[in-house]
Design an enzyme around this catalytic site. Structure first.
Site, PDB file in Angstrom:
ATOM      1  N   LYS A   1       2.981 -15.344   2.465  1.00  0.00           N
ATOM      2  CA  LYS A   1       2.861 -16.081   1.199  1.00  0.00           C
ATOM      3  C   LYS A   1       4.298 -16.428   0.787  1.00  0.00           C
ATOM      4  CE  LYS A   1       0.454 -17.512  -2.408  1.00  0.00           C
ATOM      5  NZ  LYS A   1      -0.418 -18.704  -2.326  1.00  0.00           N
TER       6      LYS A   1
ATOM      7  N   ASP B   1      -3.474 -18.012   1.814  1.00  0.00           N
ATOM      8  CA  ASP B   1      -4.638 -18.606   1.138  1.00  0.00           C
ATOM      9  C   ASP B   1      -5.295 -19.677   2.012  1.00  0.00           C
ATOM     10  OD1 ASP B   1      -2.154 -19.718   0.674  1.00  0.00           O
ATOM     11  OD2 ASP B   1      -2.591 -20.430  -1.337  1.00  0.00           O
TER      12      ASP B   1
ATOM     13  N   TYR C   1       0.823  -1.210   0.000  1.00  0.00           N
ATOM     14  CA  TYR C   1       0.000   0.000   0.000  1.00  0.00           C
ATOM     15  C   TYR C   1       0.859   1.263   0.000  1.00  0.00           C
ATOM     16  CZ  TYR C   1      -4.089  -2.919   1.121  1.00  0.00           C
ATOM     17  OH  TYR C   1      -5.075  -3.858   1.094  1.00  0.00           O
TER      18      TYR C   1
ATOM     19  N   ASP D   1     -11.277  -8.130   7.597  1.00  0.00           N
ATOM     20  CA  ASP D   1     -12.673  -8.008   7.165  1.00  0.00           C
ATOM     21  C   ASP D   1     -13.350  -9.374   7.151  1.00  0.00           C
ATOM     22  OD1 ASP D   1     -12.517  -5.277   6.883  1.00  0.00           O
ATOM     23  OD2 ASP D   1     -13.591  -5.281   4.957  1.00  0.00           O
TER      24      ASP D   1
ATOM     25  N   ASP E   1      -5.493  -6.537   5.883  1.00  0.00           N
ATOM     26  CA  ASP E   1      -6.675  -5.770   5.468  1.00  0.00           C
ATOM     27  C   ASP E   1      -7.791  -6.741   5.090  1.00  0.00           C
ATOM     28  OD1 ASP E   1      -8.272  -3.676   4.709  1.00  0.00           O
ATOM     29  OD2 ASP E   1      -7.192  -3.222   2.857  1.00  0.00           O
TER      30      ASP E   1
END
Ligand code: NAD
Length: 353
Positions: A186, A219, A141, A247, A243
């Site tokens: 990851k 994942d 970001y 959620d 992020d």
């Protein structure tokens, strides 16, 4: 104790939920002999209207001097033109950066009385108590961006120091909870994730041998979070993965109106806010759920002021209010909803219990 708390109501339902949460803090202060001074400032859309910028210098200065910051929400249709030069959300990013806050904490503890509000089966949710810690100031970001007619790039960069400090914060939390940390990356594909995993493993081995650590690919984490949420204690991850996972985790609790958050840095100061937005669709009606903001105030007492007993008293009072079906419209059966103020009063009434 005396504490200076900067209060940033912001936009939409922000002023309503803050007005509901402050009397809870005042009631706690009266009961436990504290003196909280509240200093209100502008942020977000209202700050653009009044000062031409989403984070006026006076707001940042007050926040940097304060013991802690309690924030409502920012944004709304009035300021949502994507081509606008100044936008309310810039105020949030700027104040987090200005206060050096790099760890975003989101506790998810579905309440028994509200399990039905979650799309996940109730039997999977009973006993779930997760703390997600998201790195807040690094990663993709914030990396350099390029754009041409035919392609675009976003650079993802992490330094060893950035990973160390957020992993330490998360490991300290795990130590004070059930002693289990899951670090999410990851590492099978991304170099930043291989760095993340190496650093996390070293910090845990050298500094937290008493905390169990597990490394998980993002994942599979996305699946396990829904299929076996009880298996997790503290989860730490980088900015973008956090992020998305935070959620996803919020769905475990059913209503957005129940989830608090804390953004912390190296010291004691922090920003405490509900995870939901300014809910323009219900603003001004007095029906917003104030519990996420009240629970954020509890996190403020715990993490910035070191008042664990007082924080736990607020959390127990919210639990008791939910148990008594003191629900606002987002959770209540038709015709049974309390107003924002009535829900806050239901918490105050149960503080001594
Ligand atoms: P939102 O969280 O504001 O609302 C989503 C839905 O949840 C709406 O139907 C809303 O009525 C409901 N809701 C949210 N909080 C509630 C509460 N306390 N009680 C009852 N119902 C509640 O998200 P959105 O609609 O996508 O965004 C609205 C505005 O908020 C946008 O301008 C967005 O940019 C901003 N926003 C701000 C923050 C923040 O301040 N941290 C976070 C997210 C969105």
């Amino acid at each position: 104790m005396h504490a200076d708390i900067v209060v940033l109501p912001g936009d939409g339902i922000g002023p309503e939920i803050i007005a509901a949460a402050l009397p809870v803090l005042e009631a706690v202060a009266r009961r436990h002999g504290h003196d909280f001074a509240f200093h209100e400032h502008d942020i977000g859309g209202i700050a653009i209207d009044r000062h031409g910028q989403p984070l006026p210098a006076a707001t940042l200065e007050a926040a940097q001097k304060a013991d802690a910051v309690l924030l409502g929400a920012v944004g709304g249709p009035k300021w949502s033109d994507p081509n606008a030069k100044v936008r309310p959300e810039q105020g949030l990013l700027a104040i987090r950066k200005g206060m050096g806050l790099f760890a975003n904490l989101r506790p998810v503890r579905p309440h028994a009385a509200a399990l039905g509000a979650s799309p996940i089966k109730s039997e999977l949710l009973e006993g779930v108590d997760i703390m997600v810690v998201r790195e807040l100031t690094g990663g993709i970001y914030f990396g350099d961006k390029t754009r041409s007619d035919t392609d675009a790039t976003d650079l993802c960069r992490y330094t060893v120091a950035e990973v160390e400090r957020v992993v330490r914060r998360a490991a300290e939390l795990a130590r004070s909870r059930r002693g289990h940390l899951t670090s999410v990356d990851k590492a099978n594909v991304l170099e930043t994730s291989r760095l993340w995993r190496d650093v996390a493993a070293r910090v845990m081995r050298e500094e937290f041998p008493d905390v169990a650590v597990e490394h998980q690919l993002v994942d599979s984490m996305a699946m396990h979070l829904l299929s076996k949420p009880r298996a997790y204690d503290v989860i730490v991850t980088e900015n973008m993965f956090g992020d998305i996972l935070t959620d996803e985790a919020s769905m475990l609790a059913g209503s957005l109106g129940l989830l608090p958050s804390a953004s912390l840095g190296a010291g004691k100061a922090g920003i405490y806010e509900p995870i939901h937005g300014s809910a323009p669709d219900i603003a001004g009606k007095g029906i917003a759920n104030p519990y996420a903001t009240i629970l954020s105030a509890a996190l403020l007492l715990r993490h910035s002021l070191g008042l664990e007993q007082e924080a736990a008293a607020i959390e127990a009072a919210v639990d008791a209010a939910l148990h008594a079906q003191a629900f606002t419209a987002d959770l209540a059966a038709p015709g049974r909803a309390l107003s924002t103020g009535q829900a806050a009063q239901a918490v105050i009434d149960r503080l001594g219990a």
